[in-house]
Scaffold this active site. Structure first.
Site, short mmCIF file in Angstrom:
data_model
loop_
_atom_site.label_atom_id
_atom_site.label_comp_id
_atom_site.label_asym_id
_atom_site.label_seq_id
_atom_site.Cartn_x
_atom_site.Cartn_y
_atom_site.Cartn_z
N LYS A 1 0.85 -1.20 0.00
CA LYS A 1 0.00 0.00 0.00
C LYS A 1 0.88 1.25 0.00
O LYS A 1 0.64 2.19 -0.76
CB LYS A 1 -0.91 0.01 1.24
N GLN B 103 -4.93 -1.32 9.67
CA GLN B 103 -4.90 -2.68 9.12
C GLN B 103 -5.53 -3.67 10.11
O GLN B 103 -5.15 -3.71 11.28
CB GLN B 103 -3.44 -3.07 8.81
N ASP C 296 -11.36 2.91 4.14
CA ASP C 296 -11.73 1.49 4.13
C ASP C 296 -13.26 1.32 4.07
O ASP C 296 -13.75 0.23 3.80
CB ASP C 296 -11.22 0.82 5.42
#
Ligand code: NAP
Length: 296
Positions: free
Chosen positions: A54, A98, A121
């Site tokens: 990422k 994460q 997200d």
């Protein structure tokens, strides 16, 4: 029939290119450089690989990358303090924590602490609610958006009336992908571990999205000839020597003989996820800065 292979790598590269072009325009026209903060707690090897990728792809797209690596025993209070700092940082337009998080941290509390405008997200309840309401301003989870973009390409942007079966009902994939397909006017069925006669449901579906986490569960003879199959599953099986072999939730070799088109694992949905994360970050940055985004 031998299915067409849906090339997620190529689609993701094209999307990253569009993102990079838009980032260059925003920097030039508005002095706006979208920034993405990724927070990793602990040292889960798969998460480390995702976070590294990422960061690299964020920089390659011309964006700012902020990486925060915290020890596995970090307290929930310390993580919430970092999230608050990132919420207030004007150079950060997207925040991704994460998952999974270590057991001393309540994931839902952390997700709720992220500013919904920076929730790239798409897991904050305001964004999941907005998606369920069909609100175009929702920030939508990345893997489901990736699935949708691949499907739109297969159906020339017209999915209306297709019978879609989503296998899996997680908040990360199953539920949001079902919402997106409903918005596209598909007739959507959601299956899960308590579903009766999954093969029979599958045989009716024009579109099958498998997001289960069970290696090669969906067999070739479950599929309707010509169906479009999106395999979200990533399962690591012991391979030659030390190397793990990745397989999806669909028995690829069998399915390929029946389906009209299918995503491979790896190289299907996976690469789209990060590309969609970059896209969400640019969209979020534009909204925060009050400028129009030219990404489609
Ligand atoms: P998850 O939270 O574990 O959810 C799995 C879902 O599958 C659950 O809804 C479960 O039903 C259902 N299920 C389990 N066994 C089943 C069975 N025998 N028949 C029908 N349904 C069954 O997993 P997830 O986070 O959605 O991830 C799913 C897979 O996608 C995993 O392999 C994951 O690694 C992969 N993934 C890939 C990406 C990517 O970028 N490509 C991103 C995210 C996830 P219940 O709800 O009844 O338990």
């Amino acid at each position: 029939m031998t299915a067409a292979i849906i090339d997620g790598k190529a689609a993701a590269a094209a999307l990253r290119e569009q993102v990079a072009t838009e980032v260059a325009r925003l920097r030039e026209a508005h002095d706006l450089q979208p920034g993405l903060a990724v927070v990793l707690v602990g040292e889960d090897p798969a998460s480390q690989v995702y976070v590294r990728n990422k960061g690299r792809q964020t920089v390659e797209a011309g964006m700012l990358s902020h990486a925060h690596r915290l020890a596995v025993d970090t307290s929930e209070a310390d993580l919430l303090a970092l999230v608050a700092e990132l919420n207030d940082d004007p150079t950060v337009h997207g925040i991704l924590v994460q998952l999974p998080l270590p057991p001393q941290i309540d994931e839902q509390r952390v997700i709720r602490a992220i500013d919904p405008a920076k929730d790239v997200d798409g897991f904050h309840p305001l964004n999941t609610g907005a998606l369920a309401n069909g609100d175009p301003d929702a920030l939508v989870p990345c893997t489901p958006v990736g699935c949708l973009l691949l499907l739109r390409e297969q159906f020339d942007n017209d999915l209306a009336g297709q019978d879609a079966l989503v296998i899996g009902r997680s908040n990360i994939v199953g539920k949001p992908v079902a919402q997106l397909l409903l918005q596209e006017s598909c007739t959507v069925t959601i299956a899960h571990s308590r579903t009766r006669d999954l093969p029979a449901l599958c045989r009716h579906a024009d579109i099958v999205i498998a997001a289960v986490g069970r290696p090669e569960m969906v067999r070739g003879d479950w599929l309707k000839p010509g169906a479009v199959v999106i395999d979200v599953g990533i399962n690591r099986l012991p391979g030659e020597g030390e190397k793990a072999r990745l397989v999806g939730d669909v028995a690829f070799a069998e399915a390929r003989e029946v389906a009209g088109a299918i995503t491979p694992v790896p190289g299907g949905v996976g690469p789209m996820t990060i590309a969609c994360l970059l896209r969400n970050t640019v969209v979020a940055a534009c909204r925060q800065a009050g400028v129009a985004c030219q990404l489609g």
